[in-house]
Scaffold this motif. Structure first.
Motif, PDB file in Angstrom:
ATOM      1  N   MET A   1       0.801   5.369  -4.340  1.00  9.63           N
ATOM      2  CA  MET A   1      -0.632   5.142  -4.249  1.00  9.63           C
ATOM      3  C   MET A   1      -1.359   6.428  -4.628  1.00  9.63           C
ATOM      4  O   MET A   1      -0.882   7.514  -4.335  1.00  9.63           O
ATOM      5  N   GLU A   2      -2.495   6.229  -5.249  1.00 11.39           N
ATOM      6  CA  GLU A   2      -3.334   7.358  -5.653  1.00 11.39           C
ATOM      7  C   GLU A   2      -4.733   7.131  -5.096  1.00 11.39           C
ATOM      8  O   GLU A   2      -5.273   6.023  -5.190  1.00 11.39           O
ATOM      9  N   LEU A   3      -5.321   8.147  -4.505  1.00 11.36           N
ATOM     10  CA  LEU A   3      -6.670   8.059  -3.973  1.00 11.36           C
ATOM     11  C   LEU A   3      -7.656   8.385  -5.092  1.00 11.36           C
ATOM     12  O   LEU A   3      -7.565   9.455  -5.708  1.00 11.36           O
ATOM     13  N   ILE A   4      -8.574   7.447  -5.359  1.00  8.82           N
ATOM     14  CA  ILE A   4      -9.591   7.672  -6.391  1.00  8.82           C
ATOM     15  C   ILE A   4     -10.969   7.460  -5.785  1.00  8.82           C
ATOM     16  O   ILE A   4     -11.120   6.808  -4.756  1.00  8.82           O
ATOM     17  N   SER A   5     -11.968   8.034  -6.445  1.00  7.83           N
ATOM     18  CA  SER A   5     -13.361   7.835  -6.063  1.00  7.83           C
ATOM     19  C   SER A   5     -14.013   6.939  -7.094  1.00  7.83           C
ATOM     20  O   SER A   5     -13.909   7.194  -8.299  1.00  7.83           O
ATOM     21  N   LEU A   6     -14.662   5.901  -6.610  1.00  3.89           N
ATOM     22  CA  LEU A   6     -15.386   4.982  -7.481  1.00  3.89           C
ATOM     23  C   LEU A   6     -16.849   5.000  -7.090  1.00  3.89           C
ATOM     24  O   LEU A   6     -17.189   5.059  -5.906  1.00  3.89           O
ATOM     25  N   LYS A   7     -17.728   4.937  -8.093  1.00  8.07           N
ATOM     26  CA  LYS A   7     -19.156   4.812  -7.830  1.00  8.07           C
ATOM     27  C   LYS A   7     -19.542   3.390  -8.217  1.00  8.07           C
ATOM     28  O   LYS A   7     -19.633   3.054  -9.390  1.00  8.07           O
ATOM     29  N   ILE A   8     -19.732   2.561  -7.193  1.00  4.63           N
ATOM     30  CA  ILE A   8     -20.019   1.149  -7.404  1.00  4.63           C
ATOM     31  C   ILE A   8     -21.402   0.827  -6.860  1.00  4.63           C
ATOM     32  O   ILE A   8     -21.688   1.053  -5.682  1.00  4.63           O
ATOM     33  N   ASN A   9     -22.249   0.328  -7.744  1.00  2.00           N
ATOM     34  CA  ASN A   9     -23.620  -0.045  -7.367  1.00  2.00           C
ATOM     35  C   ASN A   9     -24.349   1.105  -6.672  1.00  2.00           C
ATOM     36  O   ASN A   9     -25.061   0.916  -5.697  1.00  2.00           O
ATOM     37  N   ARG A  11     -23.125   3.559  -4.960  1.00  2.00           N
ATOM     38  CA  ARG A  11     -22.479   4.117  -3.768  1.00  2.00           C
ATOM     39  C   ARG A  11     -21.071   4.584  -4.103  1.00  2.00           C
ATOM     40  O   ARG A  11     -20.342   3.911  -4.812  1.00  2.00           O
ATOM     41  N   CYS A  12     -20.703   5.713  -3.543  1.00  2.00           N
ATOM     42  CA  CYS A  12     -19.355   6.236  -3.764  1.00  2.00           C
ATOM     43  C   CYS A  12     -18.418   5.686  -2.698  1.00  2.00           C
ATOM     44  O   CYS A  12     -18.791   5.552  -1.531  1.00  2.00           O
ATOM     45  N   CYS A  13     -17.223   5.344  -3.133  1.00  3.13           N
ATOM     46  CA  CYS A  13     -16.201   4.922  -2.184  1.00  3.13           C
ATOM     47  C   CYS A  13     -14.867   5.505  -2.633  1.00  3.13           C
ATOM     48  O   CYS A  13     -14.649   5.775  -3.812  1.00  3.13           O
ATOM     49  N   HIS A  14     -14.012   5.732  -1.666  1.00  4.25           N
ATOM     50  CA  HIS A  14     -12.677   6.253  -1.934  1.00  4.25           C
ATOM     51  C   HIS A  14     -11.699   5.127  -1.636  1.00  4.25           C
ATOM     52  O   HIS A  14     -11.789   4.464  -0.601  1.00  4.25           O
ATOM     53  N   VAL A  15     -10.781   4.937  -2.542  1.00  7.74           N
ATOM     54  CA  VAL A  15      -9.843   3.838  -2.388  1.00  7.74           C
ATOM     55  C   VAL A  15      -8.466   4.261  -2.889  1.00  7.74           C
ATOM     56  O   VAL A  15      -8.364   4.976  -3.891  1.00  7.74           O
ATOM     57  N   ALA A  16      -7.451   3.831  -2.170  1.00 13.05           N
ATOM     58  CA  ALA A  16      -6.075   4.091  -2.589  1.00 13.05           C
ATOM     59  C   ALA A  16      -5.625   2.947  -3.481  1.00 13.05           C
ATOM     60  O   ALA A  16      -5.765   1.772  -3.115  1.00 13.05           O
ATOM     61  N   VAL A  17      -5.136   3.287  -4.676  1.00 11.51           N
ATOM     62  CA  VAL A  17      -4.746   2.266  -5.649  1.00 11.51           C
ATOM     63  C   VAL A  17      -3.367   2.579  -6.226  1.00 11.51           C
ATOM     64  O   VAL A  17      -2.929   3.728  -6.243  1.00 11.51           O
ATOM     65  N   GLU A  18      -2.718   1.551  -6.668  1.00  8.86           N
ATOM     66  CA  GLU A  18      -1.515   1.711  -7.477  1.00  8.86           C
ATOM     67  C   GLU A  18      -1.983   1.929  -8.914  1.00  8.86           C
ATOM     68  O   GLU A  18      -3.017   1.390  -9.316  1.00  8.86           O
ATOM     69  N   LYS A  19      -1.240   2.700  -9.677  1.00  5.45           N
ATOM     70  CA  LYS A  19      -1.719   3.032 -11.027  1.00  5.45           C
ATOM     71  C   LYS A  19      -1.758   1.832 -11.969  1.00  5.45           C
ATOM     72  O   LYS A  19      -2.475   1.852 -12.952  1.00  5.45           O
ATOM     73  N   ASN A  20      -1.072   0.737 -11.643  1.00  2.00           N
ATOM     74  CA  ASN A  20      -1.105  -0.438 -12.508  1.00  2.00           C
ATOM     75  C   ASN A  20      -2.171  -1.461 -12.101  1.00  2.00           C
ATOM     76  O   ASN A  20      -2.358  -2.460 -12.786  1.00  2.00           O
ATOM     77  N   TRP A  21      -2.895  -1.229 -10.993  1.00  2.00           N
ATOM     78  CA  TRP A  21      -3.920  -2.174 -10.556  1.00  2.00           C
ATOM     79  C   TRP A  21      -5.115  -2.131 -11.491  1.00  2.00           C
ATOM     80  O   TRP A  21      -5.592  -1.057 -11.875  1.00  2.00           O
ATOM     81  N   ASN A  22      -5.640  -3.304 -11.826  1.00  2.00           N
ATOM     82  CA  ASN A  22      -6.868  -3.320 -12.619  1.00  2.00           C
ATOM     83  C   ASN A  22      -8.073  -3.302 -11.678  1.00  2.00           C
ATOM     84  O   ASN A  22      -7.956  -3.516 -10.467  1.00  2.00           O
ATOM     85  N   LEU A  23      -9.217  -3.028 -12.265  1.00  2.00           N
ATOM     86  CA  LEU A  23     -10.431  -2.892 -11.468  1.00  2.00           C
ATOM     87  C   LEU A  23     -10.826  -4.212 -10.815  1.00  2.00           C
ATOM     88  O   LEU A  23     -11.355  -4.222  -9.704  1.00  2.00           O
ATOM     89  N   LEU A  24     -10.555  -5.322 -11.466  1.00  4.16           N
ATOM     90  CA  LEU A  24     -10.845  -6.629 -10.874  1.00  4.16           C
ATOM     91  C   LEU A  24     -10.102  -6.799  -9.554  1.00  4.16           C
ATOM     92  O   LEU A  24     -10.680  -7.219  -8.546  1.00  4.16           O
TER      93      LEU A  24
END
Length: 163
Positions: A1-9, A11-24
């Motif tokens: 898992m990798e922790l990334i920061s996303l700016k959605i609408n 607002r910033c959020c931090h989320v742990a993702v697998e590198k193969n996960w798509n944004l959907l």
């Protein structure tokens, strides 16, 4: 898992993702933002259309790790106060461009990306902006009318706000 920061609408959020996960997947399954629809998960239908850095894209075609640091807009972010429809959404209703509704979030987001660039698009520009969005119900005529109406509503809104 990798922790990334996303700016959605906005607002910033931090989320742990697998590198193969798509944004959907991240939007729907991790962040519980189910307004963005999954119609095919193969970049064919446009139901998962969102806006990234001002461009309409399908969320299923973007790896979540590649969206880190980008400005992401989803259908959930359109309401300016959380209670009222955005003029584009209102125009879709006014023009009868909503039938089953499944494609509507993607259509609305593709429309927004276009209207963010020009409030007076031609029919050709509208059809080009919507070409990656499939609709089985409307035949697109009402959707094109809705985009034109939305542009007019946004112009009127700007005039009413001194823009």
């Amino acid at each position: 898992m990798e922790l990334i920061s996303l700016k959605i609408n906005g607002r910033c959020c931090h989320v742990a993702v697998e590198k193969n996960w798509n944004l959907l997947y991240v939007l729907r399954e991790v962040l519980d933002m189910t307004g963005t629809k999954c119609g095919c998960d193969t970049n064919d239908c446009g139901a998962c259309k969102i806006i990234i850095d001002g461009e309409a894209v399908t969320a299923c075609s973007v790896k979540a790790v590649n969206a880190a640091g980008k400005d992401i807009e989803t259908i959930e972010g359109l309401s300016r106060d959380g209670h009222h429809l955005h003029p584009i959404q209102q125009a879709y209703i006014d023009c009868g461009a909503v039938q089953c509704g499944f494609c509507t979030p993607g259509m609305v987001m593709a429309s927004k990306a276009l209207l963010d660039k020009t409030l007076t698009p031609t029919e050709e520009q509208i059809r080009e902006a919507l070409k990656g969005n499939l609709c089985r119900c409307t035949g697109y005529v009402k959707i094109v009318e809705a985009v034109k109406r939305a542009g007019k509503l946004l112009i009127e809104e700007g005039e009413n706000n001194g823009m």
